[in-house]
Structure formats: C-alpha cells, structure tokens
Scaffold this active site. Sequence first.
Site, mmCIF file in Angstrom:
data_model
loop_
_atom_site.group_PDB
_atom_site.id
_atom_site.type_symbol
_atom_site.label_atom_id
_atom_site.label_comp_id
_atom_site.label_asym_id
_atom_site.label_seq_id
_atom_site.Cartn_x
_atom_site.Cartn_y
_atom_site.Cartn_z
ATOM 1 N N LYS A 196 0.852 -1.181 0.000
ATOM 2 C CA LYS A 196 0.000 0.000 0.000
ATOM 3 C C LYS A 196 0.895 1.240 0.000
ATOM 4 C CE LYS A 196 -4.310 1.475 2.165
ATOM 5 N NZ LYS A 196 -5.509 1.029 2.872
ATOM 6 N N GLU A 237 -19.790 -5.164 10.134
ATOM 7 C CA GLU A 237 -20.703 -4.368 10.958
ATOM 8 C C GLU A 237 -21.778 -5.234 11.607
ATOM 9 O OE1 GLU A 237 -19.714 -3.594 7.852
ATOM 10 O OE2 GLU A 237 -18.606 -1.717 8.122
ATOM 11 N N ARG A 252 -25.670 -1.806 7.086
ATOM 12 C CA ARG A 252 -25.384 -3.231 6.933
ATOM 13 C C ARG A 252 -25.964 -4.081 8.064
ATOM 14 N NH1 ARG A 252 -20.599 -4.802 3.568
ATOM 15 N NH2 ARG A 252 -21.332 -3.863 1.637
HETATM 16 C C1 LIG Z 1 -19.104 -1.900 4.692
HETATM 17 C C2 LIG Z 1 -17.907 -1.000 4.759
HETATM 18 N N1 LIG Z 1 -17.289 -0.808 5.950
HETATM 19 C C3 LIG Z 1 -16.215 -0.007 6.025
HETATM 20 C C4 LIG Z 1 -15.724 0.615 4.906
HETATM 21 C C5 LIG Z 1 -14.572 1.577 5.013
HETATM 22 N N2 LIG Z 1 -13.411 1.106 4.270
HETATM 23 C C6 LIG Z 1 -13.127 1.551 3.045
HETATM 24 S S1 LIG Z 1 -11.736 0.910 2.401
HETATM 25 C C7 LIG Z 1 -11.498 -0.004 3.780
HETATM 26 C C8 LIG Z 1 -10.299 -0.893 3.870
HETATM 27 C C9 LIG Z 1 -10.278 -1.850 2.749
HETATM 28 O O1 LIG Z 1 -9.139 -2.617 2.832
HETATM 29 P P1 LIG Z 1 -8.699 -3.439 1.555
HETATM 30 O O2 LIG Z 1 -9.884 -4.064 0.942
HETATM 31 O O3 LIG Z 1 -7.617 -4.335 1.968
HETATM 32 O O4 LIG Z 1 -8.191 -2.333 0.542
HETATM 33 P P2 LIG Z 1 -6.853 -1.447 0.642
HETATM 34 O O5 LIG Z 1 -7.298 -0.119 1.136
HETATM 35 O O6 LIG Z 1 -5.893 -2.125 1.524
HETATM 36 O O7 LIG Z 1 -6.381 -1.359 -0.766
HETATM 37 C C10 LIG Z 1 -12.485 0.217 4.727
HETATM 38 C C11 LIG Z 1 -12.564 -0.413 6.065
HETATM 39 C C12 LIG Z 1 -16.406 0.394 3.692
HETATM 40 N N3 LIG Z 1 -16.036 0.992 2.558
HETATM 41 N N4 LIG Z 1 -17.468 -0.416 3.649
#
Ligand SMILES: Cc1ncc(C[n+]2csc(CCOP(=O)(O)OP(=O)(O)O)c2C)c(N)n1
Length: 620
Positions: free
Chosen positions: A283, A366, A394
């Site tokens: 990242k 959630e 959710r």
């Molecule tokens: C249902 C939901 N909960 C929380 C989020 C907030 N959120 C957005 S990106 C993310 C992290 C995602 O991690 P990953 O899939 O590994 O992607 P990366 O950012 O590491 O590329 C979170 C928790 C969301 N978008 N949707």
Amino acid sequence: MYKYLDGIKGPQDIKTLSIDELKVLAYEIRHFLVDSVSKTGGHMASNLGVVELTIALHYVFDSPKDHMIWDVSHQSYVHKLLTGRKSEFSSLRQLGGLSGFTKRSESEHDKFDTGHSSTSISAGLGIAMARDLKHETYDVVSIIGDGAMTGGMAFEAMNHLGHSAVNLKLILNDNEMSISENVGGLSRALNRLRTNQTYFSLKGITKGKLSKVPSVGDPMVRFISRLKGGLKYYLVKNGQFFEDLGITYIGPVDGHDLEALIAHLKMIQKTKEPVLLHVLTQKGKGYAFAEQHPNRYHGVGRFDSAKVIEAVEKEDYSKVFGDTLVELATHNSKIVAISAAMIEGTGLSNFRRLFPKRIFDVGISEQHAVTLGAGMATQGVKPYIAIYSTFFQRAYDQIIHDVCIQNLPVVFCIDRAGIVGNDGETHHGIFDISYLNAIPNLKILSPKDGNELRNMLTYSAQYFEGPIAIRYPRGMANFSTPVSSEGWEPEVMMTGEKIAVIATGKMSLIALEASQRVASEIGFSPTVIHVPQIKPMAHDLLESLVAGHKYIITVEDHTVIGGFGDAVLRGLSGKINNALTYRIGYKDEFIEQGDVSDLLRFHGLDAEGIAKQIKEVLNG
Ligand SMILES: Cc1ncc(C[n+]2csc(CCOP(=O)(O)OP(=O)(O)O)c2C)c(N)n1
Ligand SMILES: CC(=O)[C@@H](O)[C@H](O)COP(=O)(O)O
Ligand SMILES: [Mg+2]
C-alpha cells in the site's frame, strides 16, 4: 507531459507496449496520481499499490467486454486512467466531477457501482451466472482487497462460488492493510501464505516457469492441473482454505512484478472454474511518505506532496467521541469499544492505546460488531459500538433482532451522520433517522454541538434501560453553545413568532444562524427550537412551544422521507391548529458528491438557503 500516459485513450493502447514501456507507464501513473490527488484529495495509498496489477489486468483481459469489478473501488483510479478518464482527474470527487468510485453511469468500463466493502464477489458471481444463462462468453474478474475479504459478504459469496463452480476469477490484492493494519484469523492465514519458507525456496522455479506460459496447451499449465503431488500439492497446500471451498488457489505472486503478473493472469484466463490469484502488493508503493504511513495516506484531503502529512488530531466530532469515551472508560471498567475496521476514522486510536484489552476491531463486519456487542451486554459489559451511519445500514437486522428486541443497553455511536462530502452517494449518512425511528425500545439522540455530544455520551454510560443511538456528523465540532437540557427535552434557542423552525443535530445551529440573518435583514424573528432527542420525542412539550405559530418548518441534514421532520409533524398532527408545515432536508433522491459546504448550499441547507426559505414562507 507523460510519454506513454498521455497517449492512453483506452485499454487497447497499452496492449501494444513492451514490458519495459509498461514499466515506464507505471512510473508515470504514480507520478500523475500523487500530483493530481494532492490537489483534489482522494484515496491515495491504495491506488499507488495497484498500479502494476491494474496495468496487467487491462493488458491481459479485454475491457469493456470482460468485466472487472473493483471491491470498494477506492482503488480504481488507475483503472479510470487506463480507460480514458485522465483529463477528468482535476474534478475528482468534486461536485459534478469524476467519482472516487466506479460508476456504471460514468464509463462502460465500470461494471458495478461500489463504495461499501465486500460486494465484489457476489456482484461478479451474479454477472457471471447471468452471462452463462444467456450463453455469452466473456470473463468476469472481481478484485478484492485483504481488508474487504474480512467482510461476511465475501465469505458468503465464496461459499456459493465454490459450490456453483461458475467461471469467476478472483484477484486477492493483499497489502496486509485494511485502512489500518488488517486484523483477524483470515489476515493471519494470509500472512502464513506470504511467509511460508518452503514457498519462497520454490518461488524462483515457479515464477520462472509460469512466466513462460503462452497458452492453455502449455506443458506447465497441464503440469499444474494434472499433478496431485509436487507443485500442485504445494500450491494446494498453500491455499487450502480456498481449495476446500472449491476455488483453485494460485499464488502468491509479487504484485509489482509486471512480467510475473501478466504470466499469472494469462494462466487464470485459461481456467473455466472458480480461481483465486493471490497478489502481494504494498500500500502506498512508490511514494515514500505513503509507504511509511499507508493509513495516513488512505483517504486524504488536499496536501503538499513534498511534505509528509502530519498526524494531527482534528477537533472533530469523532475526537469528542473518542476523548469522552476514554474519560468514561477510565472510571468504568465495564465500558468497552467495538469498531468495524474504522478505529482511526471513529476517533478510537487513543482508546486503543490506553485500553488495548477493551477495544475490539472486528474487521469489516458491521453485522458481527452489533451482535458481538449484544452478547457482551447480556453479561453486564457496556459496549460502545462506533460505526459510520452509512455502514450501519449493513447491520439493520442485528440492530432489531439482537439488540432492540432484547432491549439491551448497547450504545450505538453513529459517526458521519448526514452528508459526508466527497465520497458521495454511497457514503452519505442520510437514512439513519428513517431506518432507526421505526424500531421500538431504541432511544435516538442527536447533539447540536460537541458539548452536547459529550454530555450525551456521559448520560449514556448511566443509562441501562435499553439501547441508545447517538448520531453525530463528519467534521469540526462547535463548542460555543451552552447545553441547557440534560433530559434532552426540546430547547428554545431563539424566541420569536409566527414561524417555528424546529431542527436537530448540527442543523440546529445553522437554523439559528439563518433565523438571526432573517431577523437582522427584515426585522422578523422566528422561533427556533432544537430537538436533541428524536425518539421518543417530547411531542407534548413541542406542541406547547409551537402553539400560536402559523407555520412550522423542520430542518434536518437527512432525507425528509421518514426523517426528523416526519417524526415531528406526525406527533403534532391534529394539534397545531392547521399550521402550515414545511420540511427542509434532502428530497427522495441520492445525494451526489462534493464538498459539504457546496452540497449544503446546493440543497438549500446552508444558513443562506434556510433564511431564504423562511422569508418565502413568511411572504406566502
Ligand atoms: C461496509 C464497509 N465498511 C467499512 C468501509 C470503510 N473502508 C473503506 S476501504 C477499507 C479498507 C479496505 O481494505 P482493503 O480491501 O484491503 O483495501 P486497501 O485499502 O488495503 O487497498 C475500509 C474499512 C467500507 N467501505 N465499507
Ligand atoms: C472508501 C471508504 O469507505 C473510506 O475510506 C471512507 O472514504 C473514509 O471516509 P472518512 O474520510 O470520512 O473517514
Ligand atoms: Mg488491503
């Protein structure tokens, strides 16, 4: 001026480039992203991590015929660049501009609208099944991060996928990070796959052979699919969990090695069964500040690309929540905090530092977070479950079935209630009053400022009669007003005549400002009432406060459909002597992206817009 990037009008333009040219393109894309996102804000680190992966996907697959589904899609900027949208990046996430997420309305290359996590496998499987039903032929590729993979929907979809044996390709983009460090058993399992020493001793051989794979008839492909021992055994052993579900596991592969990526993607292109390619990425890759602080560069506002973004704590509502919870937890050992992968965003970093054993980051789950809190509450533990309003959607059944029916003293701390700004329609928290108001036993509070939020949280620690939801917005908290009510009865903020303006949450101060404007402009003063407790609402008191007024205007940073205004007027109906009623809020539509101040102005919810509507009502 970029030698290659400037000439990319669509994916076909990268297919003719050599590997060395693609490497230069990757460099140019990173340079462009840092430069452009520093001027608009956006999701920085995740996009820097998928530059090679996205190039390789568009090099091997044939979009828009082949379908790519980006989970969350906060990492889809490179995809947007390669599909002809570079010139729109200066408008990224602005009102009327390029979305920060994939949108079917924006491009034929965007196959599904996303923003919330963990939907890509279900959506991809649905598309692939529809393709098969229609006897069409194209590939469907779902690209999902290791964080998004922790969400229940991803597990549910893999369970179905393995069983259905549909031709869907999964790319697991594993950077060991959610917004902050990824958590949970799955994350540990992926870590084992990454660090398996046997694997790395064989990696050279594997990669060398796979990178020469030209077609389905290639001996190496047959070798892999035929063998029960040897390499196949070794690959299977590494991805046992996925294999047991019925999904062929391949990898891990270095997600910054274009040649290896292309070779592996060509290999999975040939398979007709469910397959998962495990890709290791970093990242923030290629931008030192983001590599060092991937969480700080996850979602950023405008920034100076020559300087590292400092970790300054803003005096926003999330900080008021986090600070107050620390104070309360210091004196009450029963208090715990629960977060669904949003510790930083919800202001819980200090809580985690001070009470590491009393905070639970459950990953992007959630639903589980809510029922986990319910279980704890049955045992006398006092859970504060902090979730953004939009993600709280959710957990609707869990709120009703697991918390409210049992009347458990759980505190829902609903952050980002109201419009959130540049994330746009998938993220605005403008439905929670509507969906929570219908639930028996639930008390709903909505503070007008930071002081009131603090008092509500303190109050909630002593409240054991049932669940409480406290909703507060994104952004800086105001501390200028005294809190007059501890019982959360309606508060008259300005005494006037003829028109009663009734508001809740942050809109109460904006409605007050609007009314003061009207008073100074035309010498007419409406009555302004703040309602801190939305449910149960003190309708009898409200009735006496609005008695004699000819017009009632309700104001909310929320949809007017089933929202605060509906709740006020429903309780007053038949008791207000035919006073005319108006609801100011969002109409029956999804609200676009944009800066919060622009959106409030655009929808007539800033002080000027509300003042205008008060004057219009007054003038008939
Ligand atoms: C249902 C939901 N909960 C929380 C989020 C907030 N959120 C957005 S990106 C993310 C992290 C995602 O991690 P990953 O899939 O590994 O992607 P990366 O950012 O590491 O590329 C979170 C928790 C969301 N978008 N949707
Ligand atoms: C993509 C996503 O869901 C999150 O990254 C979100 O954009 C965070 O929003 P805040 O900036 O309000 O924390
Ligand atoms: Mg990740």
